[in-house]
Write a protein that holds these residues in place. Structure first.
Motif, short mmCIF file in Angstrom:
data_model
loop_
_atom_site.label_atom_id
_atom_site.label_comp_id
_atom_site.label_asym_id
_atom_site.label_seq_id
_atom_site.Cartn_x
_atom_site.Cartn_y
_atom_site.Cartn_z
N UNK A 43 -11.98 39.61 34.05
CA UNK A 43 -13.00 38.75 34.64
C UNK A 43 -13.03 38.89 36.16
N UNK A 44 -11.84 38.91 36.77
CA UNK A 44 -11.77 38.98 38.24
C UNK A 44 -12.12 40.36 38.77
N UNK A 45 -11.99 41.40 37.94
CA UNK A 45 -12.28 42.76 38.40
C UNK A 45 -13.65 43.24 37.97
N UNK A 46 -14.50 42.32 37.50
CA UNK A 46 -15.87 42.70 37.12
C UNK A 46 -16.62 43.19 38.35
N UNK A 47 -17.58 44.10 38.18
CA UNK A 47 -18.12 44.55 36.88
C UNK A 47 -17.50 45.85 36.36
N UNK A 48 -16.67 46.54 37.17
CA UNK A 48 -16.23 47.87 36.77
C UNK A 48 -14.72 48.01 36.61
N UNK A 49 -13.97 46.94 36.78
CA UNK A 49 -12.52 47.03 36.61
C UNK A 49 -12.16 47.35 35.17
N UNK A 59 -0.15 42.18 15.40
CA UNK A 59 -0.91 40.94 15.25
C UNK A 59 -1.47 40.48 16.60
N UNK A 60 -0.64 40.59 17.63
CA UNK A 60 -1.09 40.22 18.97
C UNK A 60 -2.23 41.11 19.43
N UNK A 61 -2.14 42.40 19.17
CA UNK A 61 -3.19 43.33 19.58
C UNK A 61 -4.50 43.03 18.88
N UNK A 62 -4.44 42.63 17.62
CA UNK A 62 -5.66 42.28 16.90
C UNK A 62 -6.33 41.07 17.53
N UNK A 63 -5.53 40.07 17.91
CA UNK A 63 -6.09 38.90 18.59
C UNK A 63 -6.66 39.26 19.95
N UNK A 64 -5.95 40.10 20.69
CA UNK A 64 -6.42 40.51 22.01
C UNK A 64 -7.73 41.28 21.91
N UNK A 65 -7.83 42.15 20.92
CA UNK A 65 -9.06 42.92 20.75
C UNK A 65 -10.25 42.00 20.50
N UNK A 72 -16.34 44.67 26.43
CA UNK A 72 -16.43 45.95 25.72
C UNK A 72 -16.64 47.13 26.68
N UNK A 73 -15.84 48.19 26.47
CA UNK A 73 -15.94 49.38 27.30
C UNK A 73 -15.07 49.35 28.53
N UNK A 74 -14.44 48.20 28.79
CA UNK A 74 -13.63 48.08 30.01
C UNK A 74 -12.14 47.95 29.72
N UNK A 75 -11.73 47.98 28.46
CA UNK A 75 -10.30 47.85 28.16
C UNK A 75 -9.91 48.80 27.04
N UNK A 76 -8.63 49.16 27.05
CA UNK A 76 -8.02 49.98 26.02
C UNK A 76 -6.74 49.29 25.57
N UNK A 77 -6.56 49.12 24.27
CA UNK A 77 -5.36 48.50 23.74
C UNK A 77 -4.59 49.53 22.92
N UNK A 78 -3.27 49.59 23.16
CA UNK A 78 -2.41 50.54 22.47
C UNK A 78 -1.16 49.82 21.98
N UNK A 79 -0.78 50.06 20.72
CA UNK A 79 0.48 49.52 20.23
C UNK A 79 1.60 50.41 20.74
N UNK A 80 2.33 49.90 21.71
CA UNK A 80 3.39 50.70 22.33
C UNK A 80 4.30 49.77 23.12
N UNK A 81 5.54 50.20 23.30
CA UNK A 81 6.48 49.47 24.15
C UNK A 81 6.24 49.81 25.61
N UNK A 82 6.57 48.87 26.48
CA UNK A 82 6.26 49.10 27.90
C UNK A 82 7.14 50.16 28.55
N UNK A 83 8.23 50.56 27.90
CA UNK A 83 9.01 51.63 28.49
C UNK A 83 8.41 53.01 28.20
N UNK A 84 7.23 53.03 27.54
CA UNK A 84 6.47 54.27 27.39
C UNK A 84 5.25 54.27 28.31
#
Length: 315
Positions: A43-49, A59-65, A72-84
């Motif tokens: 929201x704060x980085x609109x319109x192109x962030x 389960x969390x990723x499904x809720x986030x999506x 739409x078009x401004x985010x990518x969600x990946x199931x992964x650990x943060x050390x990757x």
């Protein structure tokens, strides 16, 4: 907005103020959860962030999506650990980003699901995995480790002074299969605590940290985050217990120090150069009104640092 989310994003406005999202910046929520902080960043980085969200919990990723679908078009969600982190950025073709958030620990959403086994307040299996496909569960540790190994784990990751007593009681009462069984064994072993914590709190914390290798992953992820940040980009970390917070504090202090040689040494031989400037010398804590609305926020501590331009030193 924040009140409509399926959970309470801790230190929500403080995180937005720390990261200073703007268009057309690129940001990473390395523990996206149900998307509370991610919403604010987008929201704060609109319109192109743009935002990359990582989480080990499907389960969390499904809720986030679902929650972030308005962006739409401004985010990518990946199931992964943060050390990757570096691998995930390489996969999507992002070389540098303008801000990264780590919101560590277990979420209220996970605690409130008995079948996940995170909480002693509900009866469920001894699971505690963020990623249900991981092979190791809390049951494996509770039922398979030796008494000495259990005591060491509970002391190291839970800082529990009754670690030996608890480990002995667990071994004597094995096999244990549910959170309620384990909590009751601990309660009988320890008795009443002299403070407000449930006697099982620190042991459950220790098991969860060990199952998910949280400290090892964090230690590996922080240098990756610094590498990924563009000069002037910010790294924000919310920790909920002293082990995490101490690790983050020490990392920030080290990376904001120009030379790591002993003070008495006349000439620098380490060659270390500062990569960060600490924005928060002391952690930001939740306001009383936030703690009243969400008691689980009471132990949250936010630390923020900013990436220095290459070759720049700090006083």
């Amino acid at each position: 907005m924040a009140a409509s989310l399926p959970h309470h994003p801790v230190l929500y406005q403080e995180v937005i103020n720390a990261l200073l999202p703007r268009s057309p910046g690129k940001y990473v929520d390395a523990t996206v959860g149900a998307g509370g902080h991610a919403w604010g960043i987008l929201e704060a980085s609109a319109p192109e962030g743009k935002l990359l969200g990582l989480d080990r919990d499907p389960q969390a990723l499904a809720l986030a999506s679902q929650r972030l679908s308005v962006f739409s078009g401004r985010f990518i969600l990946i199931q992964a650990a943060y050390d990757t982190l570096q691998d995930q950025l390489r996969t999507i073709g992002w070389e540098h980003v303008n801000g990264i958030l780590f919101d560590l620990g277990v979420s209220s959403m996970q605690l409130d699901q008995p079948e996940r086994g995170f909480s002693f307040l509900h009866d469920g299996p001894l699971d505690m995995r963020f990623d249900p496909s991981d092979p190791l569960t809390a049951s494996d540790l509770v039922n398979d480790l030796s008494e000495a190994e259990l005591a060491d784990l509970i002391w190291r990751y839970g800082e529990e002074r009754y670690a030996r007593r608890i480990a002995r009681a667990i071994v004597q009462n094995r096999p244990l299969s549910t959170t309620r069984e384990l909590a009751e064994v601990i309660r009988r072993a320890v008795g009443r605590y002299s403070h407000d914590l449930h006697p099982a709190t620190r042991t459950f914390q220790a098991l969860r940290i060990a199952v998910n290798r949280e400290l090892e992953r964090l230690e590996a992820a922080l240098p990756q985050a610094v590498t990924a940040l563009a000069p002037g980009g910010r790294l924000a970390v919310i920790a909920f217990h002293s082990l995490e917070d101490r690790l983050v504090k020490q990392f920030f202090r080290r990376e904001s120090t120009q030379c790591l040689c002993p003070p008495q040494q006349p000439q620098c031989t380490c060659g270390h150069q500062a990569t960060l400037r600490e924005i928060t010398r002391h952690p930001i804590r939740p306001r009383p009104e936030e703690i009243q609305a969400n008691p689980r926020a009471r132990s949250a501590r936010l630390r923020v640092a900013e990436k220095l331009p290459l070759g720049m030193s700090i006083a």
